[in-house]
Structures are given as structure tokens and as C-alpha cells.
Write an enzyme that holds these catalytic residues in place. Structure first.
Site, PDB file in Angstrom:
ATOM      1  N   TYR A 136      25.072  15.392  25.075  1.00  0.00           N
ATOM      2  CA  TYR A 136      25.565  16.610  24.430  1.00  0.00           C
ATOM      3  C   TYR A 136      26.881  17.060  25.075  1.00  0.00           C
ATOM      4  O   TYR A 136      27.721  17.657  24.427  1.00  0.00           O
ATOM      5  CB  TYR A 136      24.545  17.750  24.539  1.00  0.00           C
TER       6      TYR A 136
ATOM      7  N   TRP B 141      14.039  12.293  30.328  1.00  0.00           N
ATOM      8  CA  TRP B 141      13.598  12.760  29.008  1.00  0.00           C
ATOM      9  C   TRP B 141      13.857  11.627  28.029  1.00  0.00           C
ATOM     10  O   TRP B 141      14.990  11.233  27.857  1.00  0.00           O
ATOM     11  CB  TRP B 141      14.367  14.011  28.590  1.00  0.00           C
TER      12      TRP B 141
ATOM     13  N   TYR C   2      22.367  17.066  30.068  1.00  0.00           N
ATOM     14  CA  TYR C   2      22.663  15.919  29.199  1.00  0.00           C
ATOM     15  C   TYR C   2      24.154  15.581  29.191  1.00  0.00           C
ATOM     16  O   TYR C   2      24.784  15.555  28.144  1.00  0.00           O
ATOM     17  CB  TYR C   2      22.152  16.209  27.787  1.00  0.00           C
TER      18      TYR C   2
ATOM     19  N   LYS D 205      14.853   9.832  22.503  1.00  0.00           N
ATOM     20  CA  LYS D 205      15.161   9.712  23.929  1.00  0.00           C
ATOM     21  C   LYS D 205      14.025   9.062  24.717  1.00  0.00           C
ATOM     22  O   LYS D 205      14.116   8.913  25.934  1.00  0.00           O
ATOM     23  CB  LYS D 205      15.518  11.079  24.515  1.00  0.00           C
TER      24      LYS D 205
ATOM     25  N   GLU E 181      15.060  16.946  33.070  1.00  0.00           N
ATOM     26  CA  GLU E 181      15.415  16.168  31.871  1.00  0.00           C
ATOM     27  C   GLU E 181      16.823  15.623  32.005  1.00  0.00           C
ATOM     28  O   GLU E 181      17.741  16.363  32.388  1.00  0.00           O
ATOM     29  CB  GLU E 181      15.372  17.050  30.603  1.00  0.00           C
TER      30      GLU E 181
ATOM     31  N   ASP F  73      12.518  21.640  19.928  1.00  0.00           N
ATOM     32  CA  ASP F  73      12.833  20.309  19.416  1.00  0.00           C
ATOM     33  C   ASP F  73      11.580  19.419  19.320  1.00  0.00           C
ATOM     34  O   ASP F  73      11.545  18.327  19.866  1.00  0.00           O
ATOM     35  CB  ASP F  73      13.868  19.699  20.377  1.00  0.00           C
TER      36      ASP F  73
ATOM     37  N   GLU G 212      13.803  26.148  29.380  1.00  0.00           N
ATOM     38  CA  GLU G 212      15.112  26.501  28.830  1.00  0.00           C
ATOM     39  C   GLU G 212      15.183  27.893  28.216  1.00  0.00           C
ATOM     40  O   GLU G 212      15.584  28.053  27.055  1.00  0.00           O
ATOM     41  CB  GLU G 212      15.556  25.442  27.817  1.00  0.00           C
TER      42      GLU G 212
END
Ligand code: BDP
Length: 553
Positions: A434, A511, A430, A530, A466, A145, A377
């Protein structure tokens, strides 16, 4: 630069050619935002620079050093190819003594290629059906990202050394003031090595390529966040007749230990507060810039942060040297973002191991670096993946036993088979964004249970690496809604307060530090928003909220 080494910086304007068109580009910087024709360009740009090399370099070795080229570089000197290198974010060098003309102008050219590669590190281009929900249809299509910039991103130096020289300096310290150093030379010689720290001196007569020694500092001043005291080790190398080389390396006397659920810096517990960041700024893209660095550290101090992670790749060494001077703690991360089950093969492992070692060799002596993160990740669901991660951990541990080693997980523990081998686990979560979008209060319990699961499963301390939400600066709404400044401030505050109640959490990184450029996709309004600061480093409401929170702790 010193009495035995000379240095010429090649930063500035380089002439480039793309498809037979001549364009001036600045170094260090990405090409994309300097020149709109090159914005979404993925291919080769030929960079060219003329440099006068003095006649006094006779009998010296002459080197070229690139801090980071994204992502492949082929280097030519006066028309002859001297080096090919793959991979951004870490330096490479080439010895060019035989290709240069002394007392004249020389031509340095670099073919910089940022073609996206499915099997690159990080894996850029996606295979069909790969990628995270909401990101599959992005352009350009990458597994991560952030925008895949191209260019010469860090400084380029031409420098000279003697033929016999110091190649590596590694310093280990103990809190009682013992300073051990390991010096490696380019080849085996018989000689004397003089090491000094201020008035303290030690001389070692040796015959070999590796030299070890130690000096004891009485009543050392420890390197601490609020007093980041640095010492300077000066190494002078002599053969029977003369001085061959000199090298100076700064260091701090400090100790980092993970003890139970606590991170101890010089025996005192420290809770990490700060951010995941990016190397990203208007116009320069991923290019290094001193002013942006100074601004960022100023903002970290202003907000009361004590740490950051070099997400998702090793940053310019200037950042680490400055963190040493500013007393900011750093988690150094490899460029291995988005590893997935298709990547766990022998040939990739060889490159991954080399990358880990290169980063650790480069950054070993920085007191600010307190931890290594080996991946961001990854998907680790197979036996091959588990073995791959075990080997990554062992490779890092073999290089450095003095720092905790972690990786950053996103998916649930059952998709992170590698984590049991690591010293602690970092978790990105998140909730309210998300997971359960828009529902801050409703998802707090789930977040709490999720963090407990990671801790219990791995029986390790947890660092939340994050959490957060996008906010478009200037967008407000009552009651708070996603993408508003109010929503971002509230989600960070409530989740942070929850995390603070858990004694196994050794730190939380929001994050992100600042908004940053991403690829184009329906879930991004030009930038990932963010950041608690905008891309041009102005505070959003969340920044003021964090400042209140952190400064009162
Ligand atoms: C995390 C990634 C980070 C992304 C972030 C996001 O580690 O690179 O920018 O999500 O989606 O999963 O904002």
C-alpha cells in the site's frame, strides 16, 4: 461430560426458513457458501432443530450453549423466547429447564440475524465517507477486510448440571510448581471442595460462593513449545451430604514476562514467528471444522512457525485447546476491529469492557495464550479515544496481570494516542504494497524508520503483527511484480531480515496464513491473497521460502 454433567451435541443439519422458503443448513458453518441463494443475504434466518431430552434430566438444570452465532441470536424453546444475544465470536448460554419437556422431543429455534450494523462491534456498515482508500466502494460495505458471514458458526450443546454447581475455574501457576485456583459457585453454600492434580490432593471446608486454594507440584514439568506438558486439575464439590458437581480443567505451568525488549517464556527469550489468521474456509465460511484446524496446525509446524494471532476476533476454543497441546503460542484478540473516533462513547465502552472480560474469562486457563490484543487498527486521535483505550487497558489488567496487553496499530504514532498505556505495541505495515507499491528495496529504509518511530515514541517493545503482499497462486514474473509469487516471497524475506536486525522487535507475524474471503471490491480478486497458503491450504513460493528461513534459525 462427567458423573455430574451430561452433554448432547446439537451439531448437524438444522431446518431453516428464509422468506418462507425451507432450506437445510449445516451447523457449525456460515450459511453463505452452503447455499448460493443466501450468499449475500443480510437478514434473519430461522434455524430449527428437534432434540430428545432424556427423562433422567429430572431435577437437573438444563442449559443451551452456543459457541458463536453471527451476529444476533434470539433463542426459542418449544415456542417460548428464552434469550437474545448480540455479538459473534464469543459464547452465550441460556438456562432452559422450565421450558423443556423431559422424555420427549423438544424444539429449539434460533433467529439468526446478520444485518450489518453501523454501531455494532465490530462496526460493520460504513457511514458515508468512512473507510480506507480503495475499500469505500466495496460490497457489502464493511469497515473491515473479511467477509461478514452469517450463521451458527460454532457447536451448539445442550447440557445438564446440578442446581448447585461450579461456575468458574481460574488457575494461576508459578514456575516453582505452585498452582493457585479460584473457584466460583452459582451461589453461597457450605461445603467441601476437593481439588486434585494427579496424586496431589487438597480439601477445603468453606462457607461462601468463592473458594480459593493451592497445590504445590514438586519439580514441575514446565509448559514449553517443544514439550507442551499439560496437567489436569479436578475439582469436586460436596455439601454436607453428597457430591454436587465435578469439573476438570487442564493447565500448564509456565510464565510469560516482558522484560525490557524481550519476551521471556519460562525465563528464556522467545521470538514470535508466525501469522495473523482467519477462521475461513471453502463452503463452511467462518464455521469451525476440526479437519481444517488439524491441517492448519500441521502447516504451522511444517513451516517452522511458533505462534499466531486470533485476528480479528476470538477463535473457537478448540483452537486454543489444540494450541495448548501443540505448543503453539497465541495472541488472543478481541472482536474490536476498525474502532474509530465516532465510537468512543459511554454505551459502546460498556459493551467493549464486557467483551474483553468475556474473552478473558473464556480463555484464561490456556497456557498457549501468552498475550491479549484488545483491538486491531483503531483510529485514536481524540482525548475521548485516548481515555477509551486507557479504560480498555485497565479493564484487561484488572482481570489478568499475568499476560502482556497490547493493541494493533496501523497509522503513525500520532494517530495512536492510546498506545502509551499498553505494555507493548503491535504494528501492521505494508511498505512495498500500500505504501510505495512495487518498490521493495526502495521502501526498506522507510519501513525501518517507521518501526523505530513506534519504538521510540512508545518506549516499548514492538511486535510486527502484519506485513506482506497479495500473490495469486500460479502467477509468476521475472523480475518480481506485484501479485506474483516471487514478489510476495521477496518482500516477506527482505522485510523480515530487516526486522530481525532490530533488538526491540519481539516477533513478526506475516499477513496472512492463508487466503481468505473478503467483500467485493476493486482491490480484491475474490479473496485477500496475502496468504502464504492458498485458501485450500497449498503452499505458495513464500511458504517454502519461510520454511527455509525459519527452520534454519
Ligand atoms: C490490515 C488489516 C487486515 C487486512 C490487511 C490487508 O488489519 O485485516 O486484511 O490490512 O489489507 O490493515 O490485507
Amino acid at each position: 461430560m462427567n458423573e455430574k454433567r451430561d452433554l448432547i451435541c446439537l451439531d448437524g443439519i438444522w431446518q431453516t426458513t428464509v422468506h418462507n422458503q425451507a432450506i437445510d443448513l449445516a451447523v457449525p458453518a456460515s450459511w453463505n457458501e452452503q447455499c448460493s441463494e443466501l450468499f449475500d443475504y443480510f437478514g434473519i434466518v430461522r434455524y430449527k432443530k428437534e432434540v430428545f431430552i432424556p427423562g433422567t434430566y429430572v431435577d437437573k438444570l438444563i442449559w443451551l450453549r452456543f459457541g458463536s452465532v453471527a451476529t444476533k441470536a434470539t433463542v426459542y424453546v418449544n415456542g417460548t423466547k428464552v434469550r437474545y444475544h448480540e455479538g459473534a465470536h464469543l459464547p452465550f448460554e441460556c438456562e432452559i429447564s422450565n421450558y423443556v419437556r423431559l422424555g420427549e422431543k423438544n424444539i429449539i429455534e434460533v433467529d439468526v440475524d446478520n444485518t450489518l450494523n453501523t454501531w455494532g462491534l465490530p462496526p460493520a456498515k460504513l457511514l458515508e465517507n468512512e473507510g480506507r482508500a480503495g475499500f469505500q466502494t466495496s460490497y457489502p460495505s464493511v469497515t473491515y477486510d473479511f467477509y461478514p458471514y452469517g450463521g451458527i458458526h460454532r457447536s451448539v450443546y445442550l447440557y445438564s448440571t446440578e442446581k448447585n454447581r461450579i461456575e468458574g475455574v481460574k488457575i494461576d501457576t508459578q514456575l516453582d510448581g505452585t498452582v493457585r485456583f479460584r473457584i466460583s459457585l452459582n451461589e453461597k453454600i457450605q461445603g467441601t471442595l476437593k481439588a486434585t492434580i494427579g496424586d496431589l490432593e487438597c480439601r477445603i471446608v468453606f462457607d461462601g460462593r468463592e473458594v480459593e486454594g493451592s497445590i504445590k507440584i514438586e519439580n514441575p514439568i514446565w509448559w514449553e513449545c517443544d514439550n507442551p506438558h499439560l496437567y489436569l486439575l479436578k475439582i469436586s464439590l460436596y455439601d454436607a451430604k453428597e457430591l454436587l458437581d465435578v469439573y476438570e480443567q487442564s493447565f500448564g505451568v509456565r510464565e510469560v514476562v516482558l522484560s525490557g525488549n524481550q519476551l521471556l517464556l519460562n525465563h528464556k527469550p522467545v521470538f514470535l514467528k508466525g501469522f495473523g489468521k482467519h477462521e475461513d474456509f471453502h463452503i463452511i465460511g467462518k464455521g469451525f471444522n476440526h479437519s481444517v484446524m488439524v491441517k492448519d496446525f500441521g502447516l504451522m509446524k511444517w513451516i517452522g512457525a511458533n505462534s499466531f494471532r486470533t485476528s480479528h476476533y476470538p477463535y473457537d476454543e478448540e483452537m486454543l485447546s489444540y494450541a495448548d497441546r501443540q505448543g503453539i503460542l497465541v495472541i488472543g484478540e478481541t472482536p474490536f476491529v476498525g474502532l474509530n473516533d465516532r465510537m468512543y462513547k459511554e454505551d459502546i465502552l460498556v459493551k467493549v469492557k464486557a467483551g474483553i472480560e468475556k474473552m478473558m474469562d473464556r480463555d484464561y486457563n490456556h497456557p498457549s495464550v501468552i498475550m491479549w490484543s484488545l483491538a486491531n487498527e483503531p483510529n485514536v486521535t481524540t482525548k475521548e479515544g485516548e481515555e477509551f483505550f486507557k479504560t480498555m487497558y485497565e479493564t484487561a489488567k484488572a482481570k489478568d496481570i499475568s499476560r502482556p496487553i497490547t493493541y494493533v496499530a496501523y497509522q503513525e504514532p500520532e494517530y495512536n494516542l492510546g498506545m502509551k498505556y499498553f505494555d507493548l505495541i503491535c504494528v501492521n505495515k505494508y511498505y512495498g504494497w500500500y505504501l510505495g507499491p512495487g518498490q521493495i528495496d526502495e521502501t526498506l529504509e522507510e519501513l525501518s524508520e517507521c518501526l523505530d518511530r513506534f519504538h521510540n515514541e512508545a518506549n516499548q517493545p514492538v511486535l510486527v503483527a502484519e506485513f506482506g503482499a497479495d500473490a495469486i497462486a500460479g502467477m509468476h514474473y521475472d523480475p518480481p511484480q506485484m501479485f506474483t509469487e516471487e514478489f510476495q516471497a521477496e518482500i516477506i524475506k527482505k522485510q523480515y531480515e530487516l526486522m530481525r536486525t532490530k533488538d526491540y522487535i519481539i516477533g513478526t507475524h506475516v499477513w496472512a496464513f492463508a487466503d481468505f474471503k473478503t467483500n467485493q471490491t476493486v482491490s480484491r480478486v475474490f479473496f485477500n491473497r496475502k496468504g502464504v497458503f492458498t485458501r485450500d491450504r497449498h503452499p505458495k513460493m513464500a511458504a517454502h521460502m519461510l520454511r527455509e528461513l525459519w527452520r534454519h534459525e
